[in-house]
Design an enzyme around this catalytic site. Structure first.
Site, PDB file in Angstrom:
ATOM      1  N   SER A 279     -33.691  72.019  42.260  1.00 37.18           N
ATOM      2  CA  SER A 279     -34.135  70.913  43.112  1.00 37.18           C
ATOM      3  C   SER A 279     -35.566  71.157  43.559  1.00 37.18           C
ATOM      4  O   SER A 279     -36.001  72.302  43.661  1.00 37.18           O
ATOM      5  CB  SER A 279     -33.237  70.814  44.348  1.00 37.18           C
ATOM      6  N   ASP A 280     -36.292  70.101  43.810  1.00 30.55           N
ATOM      7  CA  ASP A 280     -37.529  70.266  44.557  1.00 30.55           C
ATOM      8  C   ASP A 280     -37.114  70.755  45.950  1.00 30.55           C
ATOM      9  O   ASP A 280     -35.936  70.706  46.315  1.00 30.55           O
ATOM     10  CB  ASP A 280     -38.320  68.953  44.624  1.00 30.55           C
ATOM     11  N   TRP A 281     -38.081  71.227  46.727  1.00 25.67           N
ATOM     12  CA  TRP A 281     -37.761  71.916  47.978  1.00 25.67           C
ATOM     13  C   TRP A 281     -37.163  70.942  49.006  1.00 25.67           C
ATOM     14  O   TRP A 281     -37.860  70.079  49.529  1.00 25.67           O
ATOM     15  CB  TRP A 281     -39.009  72.616  48.492  1.00 25.67           C
ATOM     16  N   ALA A 282     -35.867  71.073  49.205  1.00 29.37           N
ATOM     17  CA  ALA A 282     -35.113  70.178  50.104  1.00 29.37           C
ATOM     18  C   ALA A 282     -34.905  68.793  49.505  1.00 29.37           C
ATOM     19  O   ALA A 282     -34.774  67.819  50.228  1.00 29.37           O
ATOM     20  CB  ALA A 282     -35.748  70.083  51.494  1.00 29.37           C
TER      21      ALA A 282
END
Ligand SMILES: *[C@@H]1O[C@H](CO)[C@@H](O)[C@H](O)[C@H]1NC(C)=O
Ligand SMILES: *[C@@H]1O[C@H](CO)[C@@H](O)[C@H](O)[C@H]1NC(C)=O
Ligand SMILES: *[C@@H]1O[C@H](CO)[C@@H](O)[C@H](O)[C@H]1NC(C)=O
Ligand SMILES: *[C@@H]1O[C@H](CO)[C@@H](O)[C@H](O)[C@H]1NC(C)=O
Ligand SMILES: *[C@@H]1O[C@H](CO)[C@@H](O)[C@H](O)[C@H]1NC(C)=O
Ligand SMILES: *[C@@H]1O[C@H](CO)[C@@H](O)[C@H](O)[C@H]1NC(C)=O
Ligand SMILES: *[C@@H]1O[C@H](CO)[C@@H](O)[C@H](O)[C@H]1NC(C)=O
Ligand SMILES: *[C@@H]1O[C@H](CO)[C@@H](O)[C@H](O)[C@H]1NC(C)=O
Ligand SMILES: *[C@@H]1O[C@H](CO)[C@@H](O)[C@H](O)[C@H]1NC(C)=O
Ligand SMILES: *[C@@H]1O[C@H](CO)[C@@H](O)[C@H](O)[C@H]1NC(C)=O
Length: 852
Positions: A279-282
């Protein structure tokens, strides 16, 4: 700032909460695709990695496998993202580190030209070398030569919108750049990461915002997805990329990191991607749902930064134990991660990470946010090698000569140079004076955000010009304040002056706002009154040369055709050797050949698409309908017959070239056969069951305490109650008709790469100096919904004066096909097709019909 979301551990991949906009027939939604494809043991290029991963995974316990999938939390370890370790088996946690132009937060690292800049070189070798050099630096930050698996070093996909930093509007060029970068990075033993998957086309609302419920939804039809946005990612998969990063935005109102159509359907089934999706961050918004939709790793692991909670971690362990997530899915996540690790040549034993992302102190807390574990965390290892030479070379060879009248360039020891503009000089706070380059002070050599690295030094244009003029005995004076008009006026009104005006336009990532620009640019004009400065200077000086550093096109309409503006150069974002590389071009040490990788329109409206700056769906997720389909950038200008100022692919040289003698040779390629057959059943690699009734486990009590351990307010819902049908099926599944067969290379149906045509042409250097030329091949597929022409080949060729060389390009089945929504496959249409070869998208000097 980053907006944190706490969404439920709930169903997904169907229409979310967004309310329909007025006038909209229905809210776009994403069809389900389940179950999540498991790895193919016979995928070409991955067989050895599969066996090694299988041997390793088979020794692992449930907790160890979960550890591999879940980041340990924001600022909990040294890297920007790190997954848990497997101490029992000697594996230290994998380190994920930005950025696409260097080692973010590293000291003694290089600051490379941006991906968009090297794209302008149209030079595959430079793209590869840049990737390899960046890979080496990432790896060397692991102290020893081998084993530094890092991610987030990547190219971004094509960009539809015109005001973004990472604008790559042509999918074919982007695909080549992405593939070469991936190969370069992975040849050093570092896992590359293709991102952002997908249609993350603007910064505004990418993570929602204070006044909207959810992130923006990019609503893209299937044909446009395949022919435009997916295209470069296919090349990344073919190049063997080990990881993908799903993006923040929604696609058809389903978050990209839990969109089963995208991750299961397109990426893993149709393209047969064998690596892992992080995932991208969060960017993760659910637990079980994202797991069955095809996400393999959550980054940085916590639900919201530093909340100590995770959708996975404990929750994933519980979900496997209580049967919500089938064990094969967890095994497949772990398999994909370890297969990418082994495929890039890594061994289990790895060197210590020798730098820390959060502080440059030598000693400090290993777990930065918790402020625990004081020890040495930075070894200050210099990993730059001689990359400065490559950086200078790439930047010079990526500088586009847009205009050059009266042989204004190259400069030949001019009598008097006036260097004008803030963009020629230093940032008074120093090259790294603004965190994540979140300002536009001094010369612009990289954009802002997480796609940055610290400059080891920055040679400004003024520095390099001063050294050059000192050698030549040229008088040089400068004014590097855009608002010191009286000084500038006094200088440029003098006799015999050559004025070099440096200007820029910046953009970056949405979590930083610079001069009111929230990532995306607000306008297409130059910053710091650059356009007015050029107009002012050129009204007084008949030899005004303009150098633009920018993240995309700017509107040059008001001044570009002034006879006093004798030359214009676009130098992109050149990195640490900015000054030396521009001097190389200005003085002819490098004869320019780069081409603009986007169109320069006369006005903003000419591009046909725009950013959504304000919520357009009430309090629901903003809706961005990609109604222009495949018609972006030059395709749109051509289709609408709008004349640009500088067309895609345009770029001049100090010599001249002639094109002649186009030949097309047809190859025998068989009929296209959709892929048939099926996958094996989903395998599990546990050497024992994860939960045996009455067995005493040290870590978990599956009754009352499980709900407590989970902290999931809805704890207790079964898979049937909240996951889509088939989400946990493990039986054999049909192979995708457009995808690879059982023993094929990932990327798609093998026959898409059949060679259909070979095109050759003769290129002659008709000038008097050696130069490089970038012949470009465009095809017209002929259908009413096809762009008039689209790029399908190029080369960068060095040719001596008076000599000729043969340009040769192949056209594959894929190059000549359209995506057919009905059959969900590629087809070559009946429409008559033409091939063109020329020096730009609008100088198609040679043409020939294509016999299919
Ligand atoms: C989005 O919706 C369009 C139809 O409106 C469809 O063609 C396309 O396949 C969908 N894409 C995804 C990823 O859901
Ligand atoms: C999971 O990772 C953490 C952090 O690296 C480590 O301390 C722990 O021992 C690992 N757990 C297992 C079961 O290996
Ligand atoms: C959110 O809405 C409020 C009230 O309409 C407005 O004052 C504020 O500027 C909005 N915030 C943003 C970031 O748009
Ligand atoms: C499990 O996930 C839920 C969200 O669905 C979250 O609220 C909870 O805190 C998580 N549990 C743990 C232990 O992190
Ligand atoms: C465009 O934006 C830049 C950067 O914020 C600013 O300097 C410039 O004045 C703006 N141009 C116009 C015409 O508003
Ligand atoms: C341009 O020139 C005018 C005077 O003609 C001056 O007032 C203005 O400040 C100048 N602007 C710049 C950016 O040089
Ligand atoms: C060009 O520069 C000369 C001074 O060299 C000036 O007289 C003339 O007005 C300028 N022309 C334009 C179009 O700005
Ligand atoms: C520019 O003006 C000067 C006189 O100031 C003249 O000698 C020169 O030829 C002009 N150059 C061009 C390119 O017009
Ligand atoms: C789990 O713990 C509870 C008390 O917290 C106990 O009543 C129950 O028997 C335990 N179950 C198992 C399977 O050990
Ligand atoms: C299984 O565990 C997950 C993760 O904590 C939880 O969301 C789900 O409600 C649990 N299901 C059952 C049937 O207990």
């Amino acid at each position: 700032m980053r907006y944190a979301f706490v969404a439920a551990w709930a169903a997904c991949s169907s229409a979310a909460s967004a309310q329909p906009i007025e006038e909209r027939a229905e809210t776009a939604h994403s069809p389900p695709f389940y179950p999540s494809p498991w790895m193919n043991p016979k995928a070409i290029g991955w067989e050895d990695a599969y066996v090694k991963a299988k041997d390793f995974i088979s020794q692992m316990t449930l907790l160890e496998k979960v550890n591999l999938t879940t980041g340990v939390g924001w600022q909990s370890e040294q890297c920007v993202g790190q997954v848990g370790s497997i101490p029992r088996l000697g594996l230290r946690g994998l380190c994920m580190q930005d950025s696409p132009l260097g080692v973010r937060f590293g000291d003694y690292v290089s600051a490379f030209p941006s991906g968009q800049t090297v794209a302008a070189s149209f030079d595959r070798v430079l793209m590869y070398q840049r990737g390899k050099a960046m890979g080496q630096e990432h790896k060397d930050k692991g102290r020893e030569r081998h084993a530094w698996p890092c991610c987030r070093t990547s190219w971004s996909p094509p960009r539809r919108r015109k005001k973004l930093g990472r604008l790559f509007p042509d999918p074919w060029l982007t695909g080549v750049g992405l593939a070469e970068t991936v190969k370069g990075i992975q040849d050093t033993g570092v896992i590359a990461c293709a991102k952002h998957f997908i249609v993350n086309e603007q910064e505004h609302f990418r993570q929602g915002g204070p006044n909207v419920s959810d992130a923006i939804s990019s609503n893209v039809d299937d044909k446009t997805m395949h022919e435009l946005y997916l295209w470069p990612f296919v090349d990344a998969v073919r190049a063997g990329v080990g990881s993908f990063m799903c993006s923040y935005n929604q696609v058809n109102n389903s978050y990209a990191c839990q969109n089963s159509k995208l991750l299961n359907g397109i990426l893993k089934s149709e393209l047969g991607f064998q690596g892992f999706v992080m995932s991208d961050w969060a960017a993760q918004h659910s637990g079980a749902s994202s797991a069955v939709a095809g996400l393999d790793m959550t980054m940085p692991g916590d639900v919201a930064f530093n909340d100590g909670k995770s959708y996975w971690g404990t929750n994933l362990t519980l979900a496997v134990i209580n049967g919500t997530i089938p064990e094969y899915r967890l095994d497949d996540m772990a398999m994909r991660i370890m297969a990418a690790f082994f495929k890039t040549g890594n061994e289990i034993e790895q060197p210590t990470i020798n730098f820390d992302s959060w502080t440059k102190d030598t000693y400090g807390p290993m777990h930065y946010y918790a402020n625990e574990g004081n020890q040495q965390i930075n070894w200050h290892v210099n990993v730059q090698r001689d990359h400065r030479n490559l950086i200078r070379d790439v930047a010079a060879k990526s500088t586009v000569l847009l205009k050059n009248e009266n042989n204004a360039l190259p400069l030949k020891a001019p009598k008097f140079l006036a260097v004008i503009g803030e963009d020629a000089g230093p940032n008074p706070k120093g090259p790294n004076g603004c965190a994540d380059r979140g300002c536009d002070d001094g010369t612009l050599a990289m954009g802002w955000g997480s796609g940055t690295a610290d400059f080891p030094y920055l040679v400004t244009p003024l520095d390099a010009l001063t050294m050059k003029t000192a050698d030549d005995g040229t008088r040089l004076e400068h004014v590097i304040d855009n608002y010191a008009w009286s000084s500038t006026q006094a200088l440029v009104s003098q006799a015999d002056v050559t004025a070099l005006v440096f200007v820029n336009a910046d953009s970056g990532e949405g979590y930083i706002t610079v001069d009111g620009n929230e990532g995306d640019r607000n306008n297409l004009t130059l910053w710091g009154s650059g356009d007015e400065l050029i107009k002012n200077v050129s009204s007084l000086c008949n030899n005004t040369i303009v150098v633009i550093h920018s993240t995309g096109p700017t509107v040059v309409t008001e001044w570009y055709d002034s006879p006093n503006v004798t030359a214009i150069l676009w130098a992109g974002l050149p990195g640490q050797e900015s000054g030396r590389s521009i001097v190389d071009v200005l003085y002819g040490r490098v004869n320019p050949a780069a081409r603009t990788p986007f169109t320069w329109g006369a006005k903003r409206e000419d591009y046909g698409t725009d950013i959504i700056y304000e919520p357009n769906n009430g309090a629901g997720a903003p809706q961005q309908d990609f109604t222009e389909g495949v018609m972006i950038d030059y395709r749109y200008f051509d289709y609408k017959n709008i004349t640009p100022i500088f067309e895609f692919g345009h770029g001049l040289s100090y010599t001249t070239f002639e094109y002649s003698n186009i030949k097309v040779e047809k190859s025998v390629a068989g009929k296209y056969n959709p892929t048939t057959g099926s996958t094996p059943e989903a395998p599990t690699f546990a050497n024992r069951s994860p939960y045996i009734p009455y067995y005493i486990y040290p870590y978990l009590n599956t009754t009352s305490s499980a709900a407590e351990a989970s902290q999931d307010p809805d704890y207790g819902k079964t898979a049937e109650e909240f996951l889509p049908p088939n989400a946990i099926a493990s039986e054999v599944q049909p192979l995708n008709a457009a995808g690879p067969a059982a023993s094929d290379e990932p990327g798609g149906n093998r026959q898409l790469w059949d060679i259909m045509q070979t095109v050759t042409a003769t290129i002659t250097n008709t000038g008097s100096i050696v130069g490089e030329e970038v012949p470009q091949l465009y095809v017209a597929l002929g259908g009413p919904t096809d762009p008039p022409v689209q790029l399908r080949g190029f080369d960068r060729m060095r040719i001596e004066p008076g000599q000729s060389a043969e340009f040769r390009a192949i056209l594959t089945r894929r190059d000549l096909s359209n995506w057919d929504v009905a059959s969900q496959n590629w087809v070559i249409s009946e429409h008559p097709k033409t091939v063109h070869v020329g020096p730009s998208s609008r100088k198609l000097v040679l043409s020939a019909p294509l016999e299919i």
